[in-house]
Write a protein that holds these residues in place. Structure first.
Motif, PDB file in Angstrom:
ATOM      1  N   MET A  89      58.953   2.630 -21.332  1.00 18.46           N
ATOM      2  CA  MET A  89      58.469   3.430 -20.544  1.00 18.46           C
ATOM      3  C   MET A  89      57.074   3.104 -20.039  1.00 18.46           C
ATOM      4  O   MET A  89      56.344   2.823 -21.025  1.00 18.46           O
ATOM      5  N   LEU A  90      56.667   3.625 -19.016  1.00  7.81           N
ATOM      6  CA  LEU A  90      55.483   3.459 -18.523  1.00  7.81           C
ATOM      7  C   LEU A  90      54.801   4.893 -17.941  1.00  7.81           C
ATOM      8  O   LEU A  90      55.832   5.616 -17.484  1.00  7.81           O
ATOM      9  N   GLY A  91      53.581   5.140 -18.191  1.00  6.04           N
ATOM     10  CA  GLY A  91      52.831   6.235 -17.662  1.00  6.04           C
ATOM     11  C   GLY A  91      52.043   5.778 -16.700  1.00  6.04           C
ATOM     12  O   GLY A  91      51.451   4.904 -16.761  1.00  6.04           O
ATOM     13  N   LEU A  92      51.993   6.687 -15.630  1.00  3.37           N
ATOM     14  CA  LEU A  92      50.966   6.629 -14.341  1.00  3.37           C
ATOM     15  C   LEU A  92      49.942   7.740 -14.733  1.00  3.37           C
ATOM     16  O   LEU A  92      50.122   8.743 -14.616  1.00  3.37           O
ATOM     17  N   TYR A  93      48.825   7.117 -14.824  1.00  2.00           N
ATOM     18  CA  TYR A  93      47.493   8.051 -15.161  1.00  2.00           C
ATOM     19  C   TYR A  93      46.644   8.048 -13.999  1.00  2.00           C
ATOM     20  O   TYR A  93      46.463   6.858 -13.423  1.00  2.00           O
ATOM     21  N   ASP A  94      46.087   9.406 -13.720  1.00  2.00           N
ATOM     22  CA  ASP A  94      45.225   9.410 -12.387  1.00  2.00           C
ATOM     23  C   ASP A  94      43.734   8.930 -13.059  1.00  2.00           C
ATOM     24  O   ASP A  94      43.490   8.595 -14.159  1.00  2.00           O
ATOM     25  N   SER A  95      42.793   8.937 -12.166  1.00  2.00           N
ATOM     26  CA  SER A  95      41.579   8.463 -12.401  1.00  2.00           C
ATOM     27  C   SER A  95      40.807   9.448 -13.659  1.00  2.00           C
ATOM     28  O   SER A  95      39.679   8.995 -14.045  1.00  2.00           O
ATOM     29  N   HIS A  96      41.445  10.556 -13.593  1.00  2.00           N
ATOM     30  CA  HIS A  96      40.833  11.289 -14.773  1.00  2.00           C
ATOM     31  C   HIS A  96      41.375  11.279 -16.271  1.00  2.00           C
ATOM     32  O   HIS A  96      41.158  12.050 -17.057  1.00  2.00           O
ATOM     33  N   GLY A  97      42.314  10.385 -16.037  1.00  2.00           N
ATOM     34  CA  GLY A  97      43.103  10.022 -17.518  1.00  2.00           C
ATOM     35  C   GLY A  97      44.354  11.099 -17.761  1.00  2.00           C
ATOM     36  O   GLY A  97      44.725  10.981 -18.792  1.00  2.00           O
TER      37      GLY A  97
END
Length: 59
Positions: free
Chosen positions: A1-9
């Motif tokens: 599984m992968l997580g997509l993180y925004d620029s704020h983590g």
């Protein structure tokens, strides 16, 4: 599984693979520089471990 993180983590999406995460980014018009993809770890309890200790296992 992968997580997509925004620029704020902040985790914004968890997907089965890269294509799932990129589809989410496309759906919300996220620019490539606005997110990162990182593998997710799953907490698994090992019944053989002493005193019920938990171990992090990558998928």
């Amino acid at each position: 599984m992968l997580g997509l993180y925004d620029s704020h983590g902040v985790l914004r999406y968890a997907g089965r693979d890269r294509d799932d995460c990129l589809a989410y980014a496309e759906l919300f018009d996220l620019e490539d520089a606005a997110f990162t993809l990182e593998p997710l770890a799953v907490r698994v309890t090992d019944p053989a471990a002493s005193a019920g200790a938990d171990a992090l296992q990558p998928l």
